[in-house]
Design an enzyme around this catalytic site. Structure first.
Site, PDB file in Angstrom:
ATOM      1  CG  HIS A   1      -1.983   1.051   1.208  1.00 25.71           C
ATOM      2  ND1 HIS A   1      -2.205   1.899   0.146  1.00 25.71           N
ATOM      3  CD2 HIS A   1      -2.882   1.433   2.159  1.00 25.71           C
ATOM      4  CE1 HIS A   1      -3.187   2.728   0.432  1.00 25.71           C
ATOM      5  NE2 HIS A   1      -3.605   2.476   1.655  1.00 25.71           N
TER       6      HIS A   1
ATOM      7  CG  HIS B   1      -3.078   2.447  -9.333  1.00 28.02           C
ATOM      8  ND1 HIS B   1      -4.393   2.270  -8.993  1.00 28.02           N
ATOM      9  CD2 HIS B   1      -2.512   3.168  -8.316  1.00 28.02           C
ATOM     10  CE1 HIS B   1      -4.623   2.874  -7.833  1.00 28.02           C
ATOM     11  NE2 HIS B   1      -3.500   3.415  -7.401  1.00 28.02           N
TER      12      HIS B   1
ATOM     13  CG  ASP C   1       3.537   5.038  -4.873  1.00 31.21           C
ATOM     14  OD1 ASP C   1       3.509   5.824  -3.914  1.00 31.21           O
ATOM     15  OD2 ASP C   1       2.700   4.125  -5.030  1.00 31.21           O
TER      16      ASP C   1
END
Length: 401
Positions: free
Chosen positions: A232, A271, A328
């Protein structure tokens, strides 16, 4: 794998599902993610609009109250945050007593109960009290993280300043230096981009806990625990580890090919929701490029851009579905260029997402301003022993082999 009840012509039917993918468990007005179109909205406002025009303080107000504030309301909200930046002495002493080996997210999670113990509204579960608790959590968590980070490095703790914005104050407490206006604004945008993301694992966790009528701090502590998981919140840390392992731009192509040959993932690419470019990644890419022009860490941005291009070409050459950068992929580069240590990347995620978590807790407790009384209680498919649920024969302990 779980079973989900879905409507059918002859009544509900069971449908197998993994990880609750595509299962709708509740209504929300806080935020919406469209993974097909690559869109995120907070209370109806696109993430691009808020990143360009808003501030984290205004976005936090929006998430909590469901509308943009007036100038007077924003001033009052901002003042309330600044008045709550300081943390209890007990939390400061606790942070200073911790061993250097403790993981950063364990510190973040452990700080929440201490804040709870010193919150005057802890046992008041009214909507008004929860809003006050939300303000304290949003204000104090960045101070707690910066305090521990300084103590962890055996550096003097830097107290918060009332004359700095929310974003600038965190960077100041972390580094001991007031950031320039552009870096403070860039970090403010980073906080906005991470402030909420619908029913991700940590948000769903905090709503499950809130549905039991546990207090807000318990819900937030649970959310932090979920965020600490490697699937996560820690992906941007893994991106930086990957970049450091590659080392130089000219090694990137070979590294990607060898990693894909071994069946490994390219961190920060792909994702669970998005089937197109993560809109947050587009904004972070611009910020990373701007920061790279001003810092000595420009090679990380160049390497990240190279990785994006090489990964896309390699996936196309191998006939794989195209994967796009997620939030990210560039956030690790941005934080590194800002001087934020890698082990603080996920705590920074938490100090941003705290606004969204609090908004979801309040929504879970008070849907349409009315107290809710429905607890989450999903079903599960039992796959263990015991034919027809009649139970296994019990063998006395002396006869067991």
């Amino acid at each position: 794998m779980v079973d989900s009840m879905i409507p059918g012509e002859k009544g509900p039917i069971m449908a197998k599902n993994i990880g609750l993918r595509d299962v709708f468990v509740a209504d929300t007005k806080v935020s919406h993610v469209d993974g097909i179109k690559g869109k995120i909205v907070y209370r109806g406002f696109t993430i691009e609009t808020l990143a360009e025009h808003s501030s984290y303080e205004e976005t936090a107000f929006l998430l909590l109250h469901g509308r943009l504030p007036t100038r007077a309301e924003l001033g009052e909200f901002d003042t309330a945050l600044r008045l709550e930046h300081s943390i209890p002495q007990a939390l400061l002493e606790w942070a200073q007593s911790l061993p250097k080996s403790i993981p950063a997210m364990a510190v973040v999670q452990g700080a929440i109960p201490i804040l709870a113990a010193h919150d005057p509204d802890l046992t008041d579960d009214s909507r008004e009290a929860n809003l006050r608790k939300a303000i304290r959590l949003i204000a104090k968590l960045p101070t707690a993280v910066a305090t521990w980070a300084r103590a962890h490095e055996r550096k003097p703790v830097v107290p918060p300043r009332a004359d700095l914005s929310h974003a600038a104050n965190f960077l100041y407490m972390l580094t001991g230096k007031v950031p320039d206006e552009q870096i403070a604004k860039d970090f403010d945008v980073c906080l906005i981009l991470h402030a909420d993301h619908s029913f991700n694992a940590s948000t769903f966790t905090c709503r499950v806990v809130a549905s039991t009528r546990a207090n807000m701090h318990a819900s937030i502590a649970a959310a932090v625990g979920a965020l600490s998981g490697s699937l996560h919140g820690g992906a941007n840390e893994e991106v930086m580890k990957m970049l450091k392992e590659i080392g130089t731009v000219d090694r990137a192509e070979l590294w990607v090919k060898e990693a894909l040959d071994r069946g490994e993932r390219i961190m920060g690419v792909g994702h669970a929701v998005y089937r197109t470019y993560d809109p947050r990644a587009r904004i972070l890419k611009v910020i990373a490029g701007r920061l790279a022009e001003r810092t000595t860490h420009g090679k990380w941005f160049e390497m990240t851009k190279q990785l994006e291009d090489i990964t896309r070409k390699e996936f196309e050459a191998r006939g794989k579905a195209r994967l796009h950068p997620n939030v990210d992929f560039y956030s690790g580069t941005v934080y590194t260029e800002m001087g934020i240590p890698t082990d603080l990347f996920t705590p920074v995620f938490a100090i941003s997402r705290i606004a969204g978590w609090c908004a979801h807790v309040i929504e879970e407790k008070f849907a349409d301003a009315q107290p809710k009384a429905v607890i989450y209680r999903p079903e599960a498919t039992y796959t263990g022993p015991g034919p027809d649920l009649e139970g296994l024969p019990y063998t006395p302990i002396d006869q067991r082999k």
